[in-house]
Write an enzyme that holds these catalytic residues in place. Structure first.
Site, PDB file in Angstrom:
ATOM      1  N   HIS A   1      49.271  37.259   6.645  1.00  0.00           N
ATOM      2  CA  HIS A   1      48.152  37.502   7.571  1.00  0.00           C
ATOM      3  C   HIS A   1      48.308  36.781   8.925  1.00  0.00           C
ATOM      4  CE1 HIS A   1      45.682  38.826   4.107  1.00  0.00           C
ATOM      5  NE2 HIS A   1      46.020  37.715   3.489  1.00  0.00           N
ATOM      6  N   ASP A   2      48.374  35.449   8.844  1.00  0.00           N
ATOM      7  CA  ASP A   2      48.191  34.640  10.051  1.00  0.00           C
ATOM      8  C   ASP A   2      49.345  34.788  11.044  1.00  0.00           C
ATOM      9  OD1 ASP A   2      45.852  33.799   8.917  1.00  0.00           O
ATOM     10  OD2 ASP A   2      46.664  31.905   8.174  1.00  0.00           O
TER      11      ASP A   2
ATOM     12  N   ASP B   1      49.409  30.414   7.163  1.00  0.00           N
ATOM     13  CA  ASP B   1      49.241  29.562   8.355  1.00  0.00           C
ATOM     14  C   ASP B   1      50.534  28.809   8.649  1.00  0.00           C
ATOM     15  OD1 ASP B   1      46.600  29.478   6.641  1.00  0.00           O
ATOM     16  OD2 ASP B   1      45.951  29.198   8.697  1.00  0.00           O
TER      17      ASP B   1
ATOM     18  N   ASN C   1      41.583  27.016   3.467  1.00  0.00           N
ATOM     19  CA  ASN C   1      42.362  27.270   2.253  1.00  0.00           C
ATOM     20  C   ASN C   1      42.283  26.075   1.304  1.00  0.00           C
ATOM     21  OD1 ASN C   1      43.188  29.858   2.926  1.00  0.00           O
ATOM     22  ND2 ASN C   1      44.809  29.044   4.251  1.00  0.00           N
TER      23      ASN C   1
ATOM     24  N   PHE D   1      37.998  36.289   3.979  1.00  0.00           N
ATOM     25  CA  PHE D   1      37.749  34.867   3.722  1.00  0.00           C
ATOM     26  C   PHE D   1      37.369  34.060   4.975  1.00  0.00           C
ATOM     27  CE2 PHE D   1      39.314  30.477   3.553  1.00  0.00           C
ATOM     28  CZ  PHE D   1      38.475  29.982   2.556  1.00  0.00           C
ATOM     29  N   ASN D   2      38.155  34.141   6.049  1.00  0.00           N
ATOM     30  CA  ASN D   2      37.905  33.264   7.205  1.00  0.00           C
ATOM     31  C   ASN D   2      36.518  33.498   7.802  1.00  0.00           C
ATOM     32  OD1 ASN D   2      40.450  32.132   7.015  1.00  0.00           O
ATOM     33  ND2 ASN D   2      41.370  33.489   8.553  1.00  0.00           N
TER      34      ASN D   2
ATOM     35  N   THR E   1      43.417  30.755  12.839  1.00  0.00           N
ATOM     36  CA  THR E   1      43.863  31.456  11.624  1.00  0.00           C
ATOM     37  C   THR E   1      43.161  30.901  10.388  1.00  0.00           C
ATOM     38  OG1 THR E   1      45.753  29.967  11.356  1.00  0.00           O
ATOM     39  CG2 THR E   1      46.136  31.972  12.630  1.00  0.00           C
TER      40      THR E   1
ATOM     41  N   ASP F   1      44.437  26.379   8.887  1.00  0.00           N
ATOM     42  CA  ASP F   1      44.093  25.725   7.609  1.00  0.00           C
ATOM     43  C   ASP F   1      45.245  25.900   6.616  1.00  0.00           C
ATOM     44  OD1 ASP F   1      43.681  28.514   7.400  1.00  0.00           O
ATOM     45  OD2 ASP F   1      42.107  28.300   5.891  1.00  0.00           O
TER      46      ASP F   1
HETATM   47  C1  BDR Z   1      42.998  34.507   5.504  1.00  0.00           C
HETATM   48  O1  BDR Z   1      42.471  33.621   4.525  1.00  0.00           O
HETATM   49  C2  BDR Z   1      43.457  32.699   4.121  1.00  0.00           C
HETATM   50  O2  BDR Z   1      43.644  32.753   2.750  1.00  0.00           O
HETATM   51  C3  BDR Z   1      44.725  33.028   4.851  1.00  0.00           C
HETATM   52  O3  BDR Z   1      45.357  31.852   5.306  1.00  0.00           O
HETATM   53  C4  BDR Z   1      44.284  33.895   6.008  1.00  0.00           C
HETATM   54  O4  BDR Z   1      44.018  33.145   7.159  1.00  0.00           O
HETATM   55  C5  BDR Z   1      43.155  35.874   4.914  1.00  0.00           C
HETATM   56  O5  BDR Z   1      41.940  36.354   4.475  1.00  0.00           O
HETATM   57 CA    CA Z   2      44.611  30.817   7.340  1.00  0.00          CA
END
Ligand code: BDR
Ligand code: CA
Length: 306
Positions: free
Chosen positions: A235-236, A14, A38, A162-163, A123, A9
């Site tokens: 993160h991703d 990402d 996102n 979040f994801n 991701t 996303d």
């Molecule tokens: C995740 O949430 C999104 O904001 C980032 O792309 C990452 O995948 C981190 O919590």
């Molecule tokens: Ca992401």
């Protein structure tokens, strides 16, 4: 070469994960499937196409997936990634289009024809992957290495990442799958925080490195306000890096269940780190990261792309 599909996303991190995959000869990127997350699906898909065009990889197919979670209301992370989902650097609109198949149909066709079992790297929210598993099962899949969840952190809420928060029902389907699942959560990715040194090194690698450094600058705004960091967690890209150098992330095989009933703890990944229950292990859970080695790999690879 490991055949992979990035389900994403974009999204600043990402986009960096996508560039890292493109820069890695160990991986065969079969294509990209997109999801809301996102930003809206329309925007994340446009961003995936724009990033591919930036590096002249319009040959990589992009298939559009879910525009909303399985059951929950759509919530996007504009407060982190901006109105475009990729605010910061200026990228022209892409001249290419997504493939005509949707993500599910495209995935089924590609996995069926791959010859070698395919690794999925999600991701973003897990809606596409959950739908795929429910419709087609696990045949033709090698494993799933996902960015999401946390043992003891939260970023969307105090309890949840979040994801996973975005679509907890989908996440539970993924953790329930009869498949090798690896969870790269916030406990790990909050150790992948850039700083001025990493940004300088990225810029020195050239045009794509400058683009990545600009992404990091915008991504830092939210993390500076929230955590006081002079950088941003990529993160991703850690999920992709784990495929390239498995020792970068230390993992433990544990049970993970996703909280779906409570509003307070919605989307919490309950990780049985200390074997407090008899629930069977269902995921390799990331617990630590070799931060320096991760950034050495990232900077080196970004320097070779485009
Ligand atoms: C995740 O949430 C999104 O904001 C980032 O792309 C990452 O995948 C981190 O919590
Ligand atoms: Ca992401």
């Amino acid at each position: 070469m490991t055949p992979i599909v990035l389900d994403c996303d974009p999204g600043h991190d990402d986009a960096i994960a996508l560039l890292l995959a493109l820069a890695s000869p160990e991986l065969e990127l079969l294509g990209v499937t997109t999801t809301y997350g996102n930003q809206t699906l329309e925007k994340t898909t446009a961003n995936a196409l724009r990033v591919l065009e930036l590096v002249g990889r319009q040959d990589v197919p992009v298939a559009m997936g879910a525009s909303a979670p399985l059951e929950r209301e759509l919530v996007v992370a504009a407060h982190v990634h901006g109105e475009s989902g990729l605010d910061g650097p200026t990228l022209p609109p892409a001249s290419t289009e997504p493939v005509s198949d949707d993500a599910l149909a495209w995935l089924a066709r590609v996995i069926d024809g791959a010859g070698t079992p395919v690794t999925l790297v999600p991701t973003g929210p897990l809606t596409n992957v959950a739908r795929y598993l429910e419709t087609h099962g696990t045949a033709g899949l090698e494993r799933i290495v996902l960015m999401g969840g946390a043992i003891a952190e939260g970023n969307m809420t105090p309890a949840a990442e979040f994801n996973i928060w975005a679509d907890p029902e989908a996440a539970q389907i993924v953790f329930d799958a009869e498949l090798d699942v690896t969870m790269i959560g916030l406990d790990v990715t909050h150790k992948a925080v850039t700083g001025p040194g990493v940004q300088r090194r990225l810029r020195e690698t050239g045009r794509v490195g400058v683009f990545v450094a600009e992404l990091v600058e915008l991504f830092t705004v939210y993390h500076r306000q929230t955590y006081g960091w002079d950088g941003a967690p990529i993160h991703d890209a850690v999920a992709v890096a784990h495929l390239l150098a498995p020792d970068l992330v230390e993992t433990r095989l544990r049970n993970v269940e996703v909280e779906r009933d409570s509003e307070l703890c919605r989307g919490r990944t309950v990780v049985d780190l200390w074997h407090r229950t008899e629930r069977p292990a269902n995921a390799h859970v990331g617990v630590d990261l070799d931060t320096d080695a991760f950034f050495d790999l990232l900077v080196d690879r970004i320097g070779t792309v485009g």
